[in-house]
Design a protein around this motif. Structure first.
Motif, short mmCIF file in Angstrom:
data_model
loop_
_atom_site.label_atom_id
_atom_site.label_comp_id
_atom_site.label_asym_id
_atom_site.label_seq_id
_atom_site.Cartn_x
_atom_site.Cartn_y
_atom_site.Cartn_z
N GLY A 1 -2.91 -4.75 1.26
CA GLY A 1 -2.41 -5.11 -0.05
C GLY A 1 -1.90 -6.54 -0.10
O GLY A 1 -2.17 -7.36 0.78
N TYR B 1 -7.29 -3.88 4.83
CA TYR B 1 -6.14 -3.09 4.37
C TYR B 1 -4.86 -3.93 4.47
O TYR B 1 -4.74 -4.79 5.31
CB TYR B 1 -6.01 -1.84 5.26
CG TYR B 1 -4.76 -1.02 5.05
CD1 TYR B 1 -4.69 -0.10 4.02
CD2 TYR B 1 -3.66 -1.18 5.88
CE1 TYR B 1 -3.54 0.64 3.81
CE2 TYR B 1 -2.51 -0.44 5.69
CZ TYR B 1 -2.45 0.48 4.65
OH TYR B 1 -1.31 1.22 4.46
N CYS C 1 0.13 -7.90 2.95
CA CYS C 1 -0.57 -7.64 4.21
C CYS C 1 0.13 -8.25 5.43
O CYS C 1 0.01 -7.69 6.53
CB CYS C 1 -2.03 -8.04 4.15
SG CYS C 1 -2.34 -9.76 3.69
N PRO D 1 0.82 -1.20 0.00
CA PRO D 1 0.00 0.00 0.00
C PRO D 1 0.87 1.26 0.00
O PRO D 1 1.91 1.32 0.65
CB PRO D 1 -0.79 -0.11 1.32
CG PRO D 1 -0.79 -1.56 1.64
CD PRO D 1 0.53 -2.08 1.14
N ASP E 1 -7.65 -4.83 -0.62
CA ASP E 1 -6.95 -3.91 -1.52
C ASP E 1 -5.75 -4.56 -2.20
O ASP E 1 -4.86 -3.86 -2.68
CB ASP E 1 -6.53 -2.64 -0.79
CG ASP E 1 -5.61 -2.90 0.40
OD1 ASP E 1 -5.45 -4.06 0.79
OD2 ASP E 1 -5.04 -1.91 0.93
#
Length: 267
Positions: free
Chosen positions: A246, A244, A249, A160, A218
């Protein structure tokens, strides 16, 4: 801090760099396309409170025997089984991230007696147009533009921006470590091919190992639909999507990731 023991394990035609941390039931953490055990830095100490945690560098990657190509996820799974045999591990729980999850699927299907529990982390059952085009483009970038451009693109996709941007005070320094770990063109292309060719959709309903499918909403590399698909195909599987983090993670949303994975492993 729980101390780690480093070993080189002979699996026949390669030596696998392995780190063992903690005591208790065995827990094998299998990294993804990058193939390095260091991917799990944010998990090892937390998981080692309850398990003997084993991380390793895949063949051709990190500190394992260099210049070793792979012939698909099934070949990588054979390396994991050979590693377990060499370490006298009859059965283990396994957390496989991305390509590591593809490896875990092969073991769960062909050697279910070797697994206690299975966590498929940001993985996929088989390709679709999105995944195929993504890795075709990454392959073309690697061949046409070189490792630095390839690794830069992969990092931007996997992490992210809110996590990545503060780390990139110097783009050159940020990428130097990643470039130093690049396994070479032939090895990396063989690993990309393993992603292209992995497709066990028709077989996943035969998995009988207790399974958690975890991903992130995401994730741009293996979008959440892949996690949901695996959860729907595997009988009795649990599915959990983080809001959240990506594709990386386990790094970007460590606390929530560790909490959910440990809850499953300790059930």
């Amino acid at each position: 801090m729980i101390d780690s023991q480093v070993q080189k394990i002979d699996v026949g035609d390669a030596e696998i760099h392995t780190e063992i941390t903690g005591t208790g039931p065995d827990l094998l953490l299998v990294a993804g396309l990058g193939g390095r055990g260091a991917f799990w830095t944010n998990q090892v100490q937390a998981f080692a409170r309850d398990f003997r945690v084993i991380t390793f560098d895949h063949r051709g990657c990190g500190a394992s025997t260099p210049d070793k190509v792979v012939y698909g996820a099934e070949h990588m799974a054979k390396d994991v089984l050979a590693l377990m045999d060499a370490m006298n591990i009859a059965q283990t729980s396994l957390v496989g991230h991305s390509t590591g999850g593809a490896i875990g699927q092969h073991i769960a299907l062909d050697h279910p007696d070797r697994l206690n529990k299975l966590v498929l982390s940001c993985s996929w059952a088989g390709p679709d147009t999105y995944l195929t085009e993504l890795f075709r483009t990454r392959r073309e970038i690697l061949i046409g533009c070189g490792p630095l451009a390839y690794l830069t693109m992969g990092t931007y996709l996997a992490m992210p921006s809110a996590v990545l941007q503060p780390q990139m005070t110097s783009a050159r320094k940020f990428m130097e470590d990643r470039l130093a770990a690049f396994p070479g063109l032939e090895v990396e292309l063989s690993r990309i091919n393993a992603v292209y060719t992995h497709d066990l959709r028709s077989r996943l309903p035969d998995i009988a190992v207790q399974t958690l499918c975890i991903g992130s909403r995401d994730d741009q590399i293996t979008p959440p639909g892949f996690t949901e698909e695996m959860g729907a195909l595997i009988p009795g599987a649990q599915t959990h999507l983080l809001d959240y983090g990506g594709h990386f993670c386990p790094i970007a949303s460590t606390e929530k990731y560790n909490q959910r994975v440990l809850a499953f492993l300790n059930e």
